[in-house]
Design an enzyme around this catalytic site. Structure first.
Site, short mmCIF file in Angstrom:
data_model
loop_
_atom_site.label_atom_id
_atom_site.label_comp_id
_atom_site.label_asym_id
_atom_site.label_seq_id
_atom_site.Cartn_x
_atom_site.Cartn_y
_atom_site.Cartn_z
N GLY A 12 50.86 41.81 29.43
CA GLY A 12 51.30 40.64 30.19
C GLY A 12 51.91 39.56 29.34
O GLY A 12 51.74 38.37 29.61
N ASP A 62 53.60 49.41 31.89
CA ASP A 62 53.16 49.04 33.23
C ASP A 62 51.73 49.51 33.36
O ASP A 62 51.46 50.73 33.36
CB ASP A 62 54.05 49.69 34.28
CG ASP A 62 53.66 49.32 35.70
OD1 ASP A 62 52.62 48.66 35.89
OD2 ASP A 62 54.38 49.71 36.63
N SER A 142 39.51 34.37 36.51
CA SER A 142 40.08 33.17 37.11
C SER A 142 38.98 32.36 37.75
O SER A 142 38.10 32.91 38.44
CB SER A 142 41.13 33.53 38.16
OG SER A 142 41.53 32.38 38.89
N SER A 144 39.26 30.67 40.19
CA SER A 144 39.41 30.78 41.64
C SER A 144 38.40 31.73 42.25
O SER A 144 38.16 31.68 43.45
CB SER A 144 40.83 31.23 41.99
OG SER A 144 41.10 32.53 41.50
N GLN A 152 44.52 31.23 47.65
CA GLN A 152 44.89 32.47 46.98
C GLN A 152 43.73 33.46 47.01
O GLN A 152 43.32 34.01 45.99
CB GLN A 152 45.34 32.19 45.55
CG GLN A 152 44.37 31.38 44.73
CD GLN A 152 44.84 31.11 43.32
OE1 GLN A 152 44.28 30.29 42.64
NE2 GLN A 152 45.87 31.77 42.87
N TYR A 155 44.14 37.05 45.33
CA TYR A 155 44.09 37.02 43.87
C TYR A 155 42.67 36.71 43.40
O TYR A 155 42.14 37.38 42.49
CB TYR A 155 45.06 35.95 43.36
CG TYR A 155 44.97 35.67 41.88
CD1 TYR A 155 45.43 36.59 40.94
CD2 TYR A 155 44.43 34.47 41.41
CE1 TYR A 155 45.35 36.33 39.58
CE2 TYR A 155 44.36 34.20 40.06
CZ TYR A 155 44.82 35.13 39.15
OH TYR A 155 44.74 34.87 37.80
N LYS A 159 40.03 39.04 41.06
CA LYS A 159 39.45 38.60 39.80
C LYS A 159 37.92 38.62 39.87
O LYS A 159 37.25 38.87 38.86
CB LYS A 159 39.94 37.20 39.45
CG LYS A 159 41.40 37.16 39.03
CD LYS A 159 41.65 37.94 37.74
CE LYS A 159 43.06 37.74 37.22
NZ LYS A 159 43.29 38.40 35.91
#
Length: 259
Positions: A12, A62, A142, A144, A152, A155, A159
């Site tokens: 990444g 990838d 994350s 989040s 989100q 996502y 995580k």
């Protein structure tokens, strides 16, 4: 230097956290294999980070493709002789929305990339690390997953699942000397957040300092964590300073969750 004579694979690697991860690993003395899907941008980044090319290798990959993961690890071994650390930054973030307005195909892509993609990468890297006698895996979580901020959920859920997977990976790979830990950032001052802050300042007729103060005013450190500070934590996890640390996550968030 903390990572001298070690080789770290960083996925990444673009303009944000991945680039800072690679930068921090190089500064700590590691050989670094940088990976991303975009070959052209990756080569340019590698040239900028190490103009000599002595301690860096750019290899497009990838993480959602098994053969691509195997090729990445093989390239690292061919160039530097080993893989001592894997820093898995690559992620799919565009899984926004609530129960009824979310695109569930994006939820699927978030899980396939952020969770299953991480496992694909480790399936390729772990056998090499075992032969080396151990190593370190650093996953990127994350905040989040702990605290609702932006809408989100897809996502954040991916995580959260990755964090759960970490515990099982740490237990499974520990006997082979492979440690698995997660660094958990929240707001990070880097290109993406800067764009967001600049956009809000422009559309709301306020200064960037005012927007930043609104976001970080309740943080104990009263500032936003920088990408590089998250990357420095990953260096710690990859180094022998954390040789007895596995199955752990570390929030790097300027104290935000203390609010």
């Amino acid at each position: 230097m903390l990572l001298r004579n070690k080789t770290t694979v960083v996925t990444g690697v673009g303009s944000g956290l991945g680039r800072e991860m690679a930068t921090a690993m190089l500064a700590a003395g590691a050989n670094v294999v940088v990976a991303a899907r975009s070959a052209d941008g990756l080569r340019q980044t590698a040239k900028e980070l190490d103009p000599t090319g002595e301690r860096i290798l750019a290899h497009p990959a990838d993480i959602c493709d098994d053969e691509s993961c195997r090729s990445l690890v093989a390239a690292a071994v061919d160039r530097f002789g080993s893989v001592d650390g894997v820093v898995q930054v690559a992620a799919f973030e565009d899984a926004f929305g609530g129960l009824f307005d979310a695109d569930l195909t994006k939820w699927s892509r978030a899980f396939d990339t952020n969770v299953v993609g991480s496992l694909r990468l480790l399936r390729a890297a772990v056998p090499v690390m075992k032969e080396r006698g151990g190593g370190s895996v650093v996953l990127v979580g994350s905040q989040s997953a702990f605290k609702v901020a932006m809408p989100q959920a897809g996502y954040a859920a991916s995580k959260g699942a990755l964090l759960s997977a970490m515990y099982y990976l740490a237990d499974e790979l520990g006997p082979d000397g492979i440690r698995v830990n997660t660094v958990v950032p929240s707001w990070m001052w880097g290109p993406n957040v800067q764009l967001y802050v600049d956009f809000r300042a422009q559309t709301e007729g306020r200064t960037t300092d005012e927007i930043l103060a609104e976001i970080t005013g309740g943080f104990p450190l009263r500032r936003m964590t920088e990408d590089r500070e998250v990357a420095d934590t990953a260096v710690f996890f990859c180094s022998d300073l954390s040789r007895a640390v596995t199955g752990q996550y570390l929030l790097v968030n300027s104290g935000e969750l203390m609010r």
